[in-house]
Design a protein around this motif. Sequence first.
Motif, PDB file in Angstrom:
ATOM      1  N   PHE A 259       0.863  -1.180   0.000  1.00 28.06           N
ATOM      2  CA  PHE A 259       0.000   0.000   0.000  1.00 28.06           C
ATOM      3  C   PHE A 259       0.895   1.224   0.000  1.00 28.06           C
ATOM      4  CE2 PHE A 259      -2.324   3.342   2.352  1.00 28.06           C
ATOM      5  CZ  PHE A 259      -3.404   3.482   1.506  1.00 28.06           C
ATOM      6  N   LEU A 260       0.762   2.055  -1.033  1.00 26.82           N
ATOM      7  CA  LEU A 260       1.603   3.238  -1.198  1.00 26.82           C
ATOM      8  C   LEU A 260       0.766   4.494  -1.050  1.00 26.82           C
ATOM      9  CD1 LEU A 260       3.647   2.206  -4.371  1.00 26.82           C
ATOM     10  CD2 LEU A 260       4.102   1.656  -1.998  1.00 26.82           C
ATOM     11  N   ARG A 261       1.380   5.525  -0.483  1.00 30.87           N
ATOM     12  CA  ARG A 261       0.710   6.815  -0.379  1.00 30.87           C
ATOM     13  C   ARG A 261       1.739   7.919  -0.520  1.00 30.87           C
ATOM     14  NH1 ARG A 261       1.838   4.547   4.302  1.00 30.87           N
ATOM     15  NH2 ARG A 261       2.298   5.743   6.176  1.00 30.87           N
ATOM     16  N   ALA A 262       1.283   9.032  -1.043  1.00 31.56           N
ATOM     17  CA  ALA A 262       2.159  10.193  -1.174  1.00 31.56           C
ATOM     18  C   ALA A 262       2.466  10.753   0.212  1.00 31.56           C
ATOM     19  CB  ALA A 262       1.494  11.257  -2.039  1.00 31.56           C
ATOM     20  N   PRO A 263       3.585  11.462   0.369  1.00 29.76           N
ATOM     21  CA  PRO A 263       3.922  12.016   1.685  1.00 29.76           C
ATOM     22  C   PRO A 263       2.860  12.971   2.216  1.00 29.76           C
ATOM     23  CG  PRO A 263       5.807  12.108   0.206  1.00 29.76           C
ATOM     24  CD  PRO A 263       4.638  11.702  -0.630  1.00 29.76           C
ATOM     25  N   ASN A 264       2.200  13.701   1.336  1.00 29.06           N
ATOM     26  CA  ASN A 264       1.188  14.668   1.767  1.00 29.06           C
ATOM     27  C   ASN A 264      -0.096  14.460   0.973  1.00 29.06           C
ATOM     28  OD1 ASN A 264       2.879  16.338   3.640  1.00 29.06           O
ATOM     29  ND2 ASN A 264       4.041  16.671   1.761  1.00 29.06           N
ATOM     30  N   PRO A 265      -0.866  13.403   1.287  1.00 32.00           N
ATOM     31  CA  PRO A 265      -2.102  13.159   0.543  1.00 32.00           C
ATOM     32  C   PRO A 265      -3.135  14.231   0.825  1.00 32.00           C
ATOM     33  CG  PRO A 265      -1.953  11.685   2.411  1.00 32.00           C
ATOM     34  CD  PRO A 265      -0.639  12.403   2.324  1.00 32.00           C
ATOM     35  N   ARG A 266      -4.089  14.378  -0.085  1.00 32.46           N
ATOM     36  CA  ARG A 266      -5.126  15.406   0.040  1.00 32.46           C
ATOM     37  C   ARG A 266      -6.004  15.168   1.278  1.00 32.46           C
ATOM     38  NH1 ARG A 266      -7.904  18.186  -4.297  1.00 32.46           N
ATOM     39  NH2 ARG A 266      -6.868  16.768  -5.714  1.00 32.46           N
ATOM     40  N   ASN A 267      -6.295  13.900   1.552  1.00 30.41           N
ATOM     41  CA  ASN A 267      -7.179  13.553   2.662  1.00 30.41           C
ATOM     42  C   ASN A 267      -6.432  12.630   3.634  1.00 30.41           C
ATOM     43  OD1 ASN A 267      -9.265  14.816   1.138  1.00 30.41           O
ATOM     44  ND2 ASN A 267      -9.489  12.937  -0.047  1.00 30.41           N
ATOM     45  N   PRO A 268      -5.499  13.170   4.408  1.00 30.87           N
ATOM     46  CA  PRO A 268      -4.622  12.286   5.193  1.00 30.87           C
ATOM     47  C   PRO A 268      -5.359  11.406   6.188  1.00 30.87           C
ATOM     48  CG  PRO A 268      -4.343  14.589   5.837  1.00 30.87           C
ATOM     49  CD  PRO A 268      -5.151  14.585   4.584  1.00 30.87           C
ATOM     50  N   ARG A 269      -6.400  11.915   6.858  1.00 31.55           N
ATOM     51  CA  ARG A 269      -7.113  11.090   7.833  1.00 31.55           C
ATOM     52  C   ARG A 269      -7.837   9.934   7.159  1.00 31.55           C
ATOM     53  NH1 ARG A 269     -11.131  12.886  10.128  1.00 31.55           N
ATOM     54  NH2 ARG A 269     -11.484  14.813   8.971  1.00 31.55           N
ATOM     55  N   HIS A 270      -8.447  10.214   6.004  1.00 33.16           N
ATOM     56  CA  HIS A 270      -9.161   9.166   5.285  1.00 33.16           C
ATOM     57  C   HIS A 270      -8.193   8.134   4.719  1.00 33.16           C
ATOM     58  CE1 HIS A 270     -12.577  11.439   6.068  1.00 33.16           C
ATOM     59  NE2 HIS A 270     -12.817  12.003   4.896  1.00 33.16           N
ATOM     60  N   VAL A 271      -7.063   8.596   4.191  1.00 28.36           N
ATOM     61  CA  VAL A 271      -6.061   7.664   3.659  1.00 28.36           C
ATOM     62  C   VAL A 271      -5.506   6.788   4.779  1.00 28.36           C
ATOM     63  CG1 VAL A 271      -3.788   7.497   2.573  1.00 28.36           C
ATOM     64  CG2 VAL A 271      -5.473   9.115   1.690  1.00 28.36           C
ATOM     65  N   GLU A 272      -5.293   7.387   5.945  1.00 32.39           N
ATOM     66  CA  GLU A 272      -4.781   6.612   7.081  1.00 32.39           C
ATOM     67  C   GLU A 272      -5.802   5.558   7.526  1.00 32.39           C
ATOM     68  OE1 GLU A 272      -2.410   5.292  10.318  1.00 32.39           O
ATOM     69  OE2 GLU A 272      -2.033   6.186   8.348  1.00 32.39           O
ATOM     70  N   ALA A 273      -7.078   5.927   7.523  1.00 30.02           N
ATOM     71  CA  ALA A 273      -8.118   4.956   7.888  1.00 30.02           C
ATOM     72  C   ALA A 273      -8.119   3.784   6.910  1.00 30.02           C
ATOM     73  CB  ALA A 273      -9.483   5.627   7.919  1.00 30.02           C
ATOM     74  N   LEU A 274      -7.972   4.076   5.617  1.00 33.88           N
ATOM     75  CA  LEU A 274      -7.937   3.009   4.615  1.00 33.88           C
ATOM     76  C   LEU A 274      -6.690   2.155   4.785  1.00 33.88           C
ATOM     77  CD1 LEU A 274      -9.118   1.644   2.119  1.00 33.88           C
ATOM     78  CD2 LEU A 274      -7.921   3.348   0.720  1.00 33.88           C
ATOM     79  N   ARG A 275      -5.554   2.791   5.068  1.00 33.21           N
ATOM     80  CA  ARG A 275      -4.298   2.051   5.253  1.00 33.21           C
ATOM     81  C   ARG A 275      -4.416   1.049   6.400  1.00 33.21           C
ATOM     82  NH1 ARG A 275       0.737   2.123   8.150  1.00 33.21           N
ATOM     83  NH2 ARG A 275      -0.193   3.449   9.738  1.00 33.21           N
ATOM     84  N   VAL A 276      -4.888   1.506   7.541  1.00 37.45           N
ATOM     85  CA  VAL A 276      -4.998   0.629   8.713  1.00 37.45           C
ATOM     86  C   VAL A 276      -5.973  -0.511   8.432  1.00 37.45           C
ATOM     87  CG1 VAL A 276      -5.755   0.527  11.119  1.00 37.45           C
ATOM     88  CG2 VAL A 276      -4.340   2.431  10.342  1.00 37.45           C
ATOM     89  N   TRP A 277      -7.077  -0.200   7.748  1.00 35.47           N
ATOM     90  CA  TRP A 277      -8.066  -1.238   7.437  1.00 35.47           C
ATOM     91  C   TRP A 277      -7.490  -2.278   6.477  1.00 35.47           C
ATOM     92  CZ3 TRP A 277     -10.582  -2.652   2.875  1.00 35.47           C
ATOM     93  CH2 TRP A 277     -11.649  -3.531   3.037  1.00 35.47           C
ATOM     94  N   LEU A 278      -6.788  -1.837   5.446  1.00 37.64           N
ATOM     95  CA  LEU A 278      -6.192  -2.761   4.485  1.00 37.64           C
ATOM     96  C   LEU A 278      -5.158  -3.663   5.145  1.00 37.64           C
ATOM     97  CD1 LEU A 278      -5.728  -0.521   1.320  1.00 37.64           C
ATOM     98  CD2 LEU A 278      -7.214  -2.526   1.520  1.00 37.64           C
ATOM     99  N   LEU A 279      -4.352  -3.099   6.028  1.00 35.88           N
ATOM    100  CA  LEU A 279      -3.367  -3.914   6.734  1.00 35.88           C
ATOM    101  C   LEU A 279      -4.055  -4.971   7.583  1.00 35.88           C
ATOM    102  CD1 LEU A 279      -0.840  -1.139   7.760  1.00 35.88           C
ATOM    103  CD2 LEU A 279      -0.401  -3.016   6.181  1.00 35.88           C
ATOM    104  N   GLY A 280      -5.170  -4.602   8.198  1.00 33.72           N
ATOM    105  CA  GLY A 280      -5.923  -5.579   8.957  1.00 33.72           C
ATOM    106  C   GLY A 280      -6.496  -6.681   8.096  1.00 33.72           C
ATOM    107  N   GLN A 281      -7.015  -6.308   6.915  1.00 32.59           N
ATOM    108  CA  GLN A 281      -7.561  -7.301   6.001  1.00 32.59           C
ATOM    109  C   GLN A 281      -6.475  -8.246   5.491  1.00 32.59           C
ATOM    110  OE1 GLN A 281     -10.966  -7.704   4.942  1.00 32.59           O
ATOM    111  NE2 GLN A 281     -11.160  -6.488   6.807  1.00 32.59           N
ATOM    112  N   ALA A 282      -5.280  -7.706   5.302  1.00 28.44           N
ATOM    113  CA  ALA A 282      -4.176  -8.515   4.781  1.00 28.44           C
ATOM    114  C   ALA A 282      -3.487  -9.314   5.875  1.00 28.44           C
ATOM    115  CB  ALA A 282      -3.163  -7.618   4.081  1.00 28.44           C
ATOM    116  N   GLY A 283      -3.855  -9.061   7.143  1.00 29.58           N
ATOM    117  CA  GLY A 283      -3.206  -9.774   8.240  1.00 29.58           C
ATOM    118  C   GLY A 283      -1.843  -9.221   8.578  1.00 29.58           C
TER     119      GLY A 283
END
Length: 288
Positions: A259-283
Amino acid sequence: MTAYLPSLRGLAALRALARHGGQRAAAEALGITRSALSHRIADLETELGTALIAPRGRASALTEEGAALLAATGDALDRIEAAAAPLRRRRQEVRLSTVDTLASNWLLPRLPAFRRAHPEIAITILTTRRAVDLATEDIDCAIRHGRGGWPGLAADPLFRETLVPVAMPGAARGPAAGWPVIRARARFGDWERWWRATGQGGAPAEAGILVENRAQALEAARAGAGVALTDARYVEAALASGQLVALGPVVALEEAYHFLRAPNPRNPRHVEALRVWLLGQAGAAPAP
């Protein structure tokens, strides 16, 4: 001389009152309280130095000045709202780029769970084999396949890639060398990689079906056309239900999905929520 513009929030409140005929309905249309509606109109009256509404029984009606003001604005408020709506929606949106096979067989079946956990976030999935530029394109994050090392981007490994041969029950029998193989042009060498790793005798059949990508190869296997190589995570449900059967061992590759993200995404809180969720789904364990 400095131009003066009246409060747009006050004008919107006044217009809503005129359209809906009552403060309760106008407030509900704007998603605010009746008190907030009254305050916005009162502030606009103070700005302009004139009464814009007048009581009429238990309701409120526009004064001549209020009606004249709305008539003068015409459809300007509608055009402003139409121009601002995409920008407002974009604040709530996360745009994710990935490949079609992963999107169709791993990500999309899981997204309803993310929407239940984060109903305020709108997800847009863009599928492409091209490596998008997160620094310049209107994309917030991506799931990419490789061994890591993307300069300037924050990366979290999700899971290692694997290869497993799958087919409909009865579509392939006997030694692997006799299987009707389905090859994906985008991953043409996968059969040879799996063959070497599992120590198969002979070589995979040259004759068979050639398709563009692994998503098409998997669809062909589901239709009974032969044996496809795919990631074991993509076919967990199909194997569990008996729709497909695994015809050989799972081989783990050096490459992984990240999972890749730019250093300064437009919606950092939303991107972080997606990142944590994806990591959980992937174990995988979320990293700081």
